[in-house]
Design an enzyme around this catalytic site. Structure first.
Site, PDB file in Angstrom:
ATOM      1  CG  ASP A 408      -1.903  -1.120   1.260  1.00 13.53           C
ATOM      2  OD1 ASP A 408      -1.858  -1.955   0.353  1.00 13.53           O
ATOM      3  OD2 ASP A 408      -2.726  -1.171   2.189  1.00 13.53           O
ATOM      4  NE  ARG A 468      16.975 -15.254   6.372  1.00 16.89           N
ATOM      5  CZ  ARG A 468      16.236 -14.459   7.117  1.00 16.89           C
ATOM      6  NH1 ARG A 468      15.450 -13.551   6.547  1.00 16.89           N
ATOM      7  NH2 ARG A 468      16.259 -14.553   8.447  1.00 16.89           N
TER       8      ARG A 468
END
Length: 637
Positions: A408, A468
């Site tokens: 948003d 990761r």
């Protein structure tokens, strides 16, 4: 009945729009359970002949703060309306559904028709009210760690603050994190022993070619090399420094996009984060955050420098900073979603928003607006749209993200001509629940490198201490794109910092056996191969050398019964890209100039993590830059 309603603050008129009118129930209290977000949730539902008079929840393992609105509101709503219908509680939908499903089972046990209760109209008023209009010095958009640190810092600087959060609870993704905050803290880290392979890893840095670093990083590299040489004269403690933190962030974040573009951390932003991290840890301590004594290394952290709050996950930040904001005069408006920035003559002067019942909200900012809305990891289409790294992002990709992480803030800031950076890089969390994407199920590592990762063929396939994205890419290449984290009794003991291994086993999210052979049989892989693989790994620990995958830092064997396995697979975890900011947390436009009145902090921004984020750097980022944004917005700078 009266006693319950007095405690709950409810006034109920029996048999008004009730599903139970005309029905007769077997009076008594009935227990029923359903699966919540984190595990089994049990309700005890009391009936008289006409309907439900009381609901309690004696057992659950839901996340405190996130689940609290559902735990409080759903039982009250069911009793008040004698209906299972109600508006969704944003951010706590799994808990809400679990309560509703369990109560439905209790209704059936009491002789009622649960389907009738599910279709019965609710009296809850959801019509929009009159426009709410307010003014404050600072408007903070987003109630996660970045927004709470910004609001706290702004109030501390003498500003009035209104913080809005679109979900029903504070915390956002911070609550769904491990809460670990990276900060080089050499005096503290000197109390930690050296792990096997750490001095060798540091020697490797001395062999790096200085010219391969961008010019702005070379002086920092020179300083680090001097620090390492001094340390290696007596490597008897855990080494660290701000310079090492900066260069870890750079080295393990530098990546190449699918289009051939090179991305690496903005030096000024990264150095600012690393050099202010310890001071921010101390600042958080002054706000009531308590830290565990152990130095942590979460998945993909690449070094041990993590500060872990005393409460599980990120709860402590949300609970204590949220309380501090309100106690010091700040206002928090939950279930209030920002929809548009108010811009006058190029200056951001406020925010238009809407409450969950449709009520319009207009908030005017005397000094500035801080966007702390998080990333877009729970907006798969947006991740797919910008993706410039992964071969593909499937439509049904799971995510570790909170429901509010839908981009948003980025969408709103683009209307103010904000610049974006690094949007093509989203991080996958390699050790997420293989079914749901949740991060906190099964055995959760404080020290990820201690666990052994094996595929369905019972074979290791990667250095468990790798970055990761390296872990995620390796996991995707395995059969069915999943693997198992293997632990023994000693490793499982340290997992209790976050979850109870026995509860996870009981809930079917982890598996336990007295031998590795039995464990293999439980999870459907060859037990003899698993045993042989663990024996080989243990020999690597003895010799201090992983000849299969070059694991650089490890000291933990897997040789103490009982043994555990946790099924894992990658899930969307963190979006590295976002709004372009400077070191004062101003949002910049495409020309590189400041957009007056607009600040941003946390995952809504980009520039620090580049193509891959270190574990523990998210909390460092949101707390450091949240604090900077709040302070600078309050000062009008």
């Amino acid at each position: 009945m009266k006693r319950f309603f007095l405690l709950a603050g409810l006034a109920v008129t029996a048999c008004l729009f009730l599903a139970s009118c005309g029905a007769s129930y077997k009076a008594g209290t009935y227990a029923a359970s359903a699966q919540g977000r984190n595990g089994k949730l049990t309700v005890e539902v009391t009936f008289n002949k006409d309907g439900i008079t009381n609901i309690t929840i004696p057992e659950h393992s839901e996340t405190v703060v996130i689940a609290t609105p559902a735990l409080e509101q759903v039982p009250a709503n069911i009793i008040e309306n004698q209906s299972l219908q109600m508006d969704a509680i944003t951010g706590a939908t799994f808990t809400q559904m679990a309560i509703q499903n369990a109560v439905a089972d209790a209704i059936a046990a009491a002789g009622g028709n649960a389907a009738t209760w599910r279709s019965a109209p609710s009296k809850a008023v959801t019509n929009a009210g009159k426009t709410i209009e307010k003014r404050a010095d600072i408007i903070v958009v987003g109630g996660g760690g970045a927004g709470l640190s910004a609001a706290t810092a702004a109030i501390e600087s003498g500003a009035s603050v209104i913080l809005i959060e679109k979900t029903a609870a504070l915390g956002g993704n911070t609550l769904l994190s491990g809460g670990v905050m990276n900060a080089a803290d050499p005096e503290w880290q000197k109390g930690a022993p050296v792990d096997t392979g750490e001095p060798e890893e540091l020697r490797g840095w001395l062999n790096m070619d200085r010219s391969t670093f961008p010019p702005e990083y070379r002086e920092t590299f020179d300083v680090l090399c001097g620090q390492i040489r001094n340390y290696l004269a007596n490597p008897s403690y855990l080494f660290d420094s701000d310079e090492f933190h900066i260069l870890n962030t750079y080295l393990y974040g530098r990546r190449t996009g699918r289009d051939g573009s090179d991305i690496y951390s903005d030096f000024a932003l990264t150095a600012n984060m690393a050099k202010n991290a310890l001071d921010t840890v101390n600042w958080l301590s002054s706000k009531g955050i308590q830290w565990q004594e152990t130095v942590s290394e979460p998945v993909g952290a690449m070094w041990r420098r993590g500060h872990t709050p005393s409460m599980p996950k990120g709860q402590e930040y949300a609970i204590k900073l949220g309380k501090l904001v309100t106690e010091q005069g700040g206002e928090i408006m939950l279930k209030t979603r920002a929809t548009k920035l108010i811009i006058e003559n190029g200056n951001v002067v406020g925010v238009n928003a809407q409450q969950s019942n449709g009520t319009p909200v207009v908030l005017h900012a005397n000094k500035g607006v801080v966007l702390a809305t998080g990333g877009f990891g729970n907006n798969t289409k947006m991740v797919q749209e910008y993706n410039n790294y992964w071969e593909s992002i499937p439509d049904n990709a799971t995510t570790t993200n909170a429901s509010g992480s839908t981009g948003d803030g980025i969408t709103m800031a683009l209307e103010a001509n904000a610049a974006l950076t690094g949007m093509g890089f989203a991080q996958m969390m390699p050790v997420s629940d293989s079914r749901t994407g949740d991060l906190f199920t099964g055995l959760i590592p404080r020290f990820a490198a201690n666990y052994i990762f094996v595929n369905k063929e019972a074979k290791r396939f990667v250095d468990e201490g790798a970055a990761r994205d390296t872990l995620a890419i390796a996991a995707f290449a395995q059969t069915d794109g999943m693997f198992y984290m293997i632990a023994d009794a000693e490793i499982a003991e340290e997992a209790k910092w976050l979850t109870d291994p026995e509860v996870e086993v009981a809930n079917g999210r982890a598996f336990k056996a007295d031998t590795l052979e039995e464990l293999g049989s439980l999870i459907g892989i060859d037990g003899a191969t698993l045993k042989a693989e663990m024996d080989k790994y243990n020999s690597f620990v003895d010799n201090g050398n992983d000849t299969d995958f070059g694991k650089s830092s490890f000291n933990q064997k897997v040789d103490m019964a009982p043994y555990y396995a946790t099924p894992r697979a990658p899930a969307i975890h963190h979006t590295m890209g976002g709004l372009k900011i400077d070191t004062d947390a101003h949002v910049l436009n495409e020309n590189g100039t400041v957009i007056p009145g607009l600040f941003a902090a946390g995952e809504v921004t980009g520039g620090i993590h580049a193509g891959n984020r270190l574990g523990g750097n998210a909390i460092a980022d949101i707390m450091v830059y949240g604090r900077i944004a709040g302070k600078n917005a309050a000062s009008g700078n």
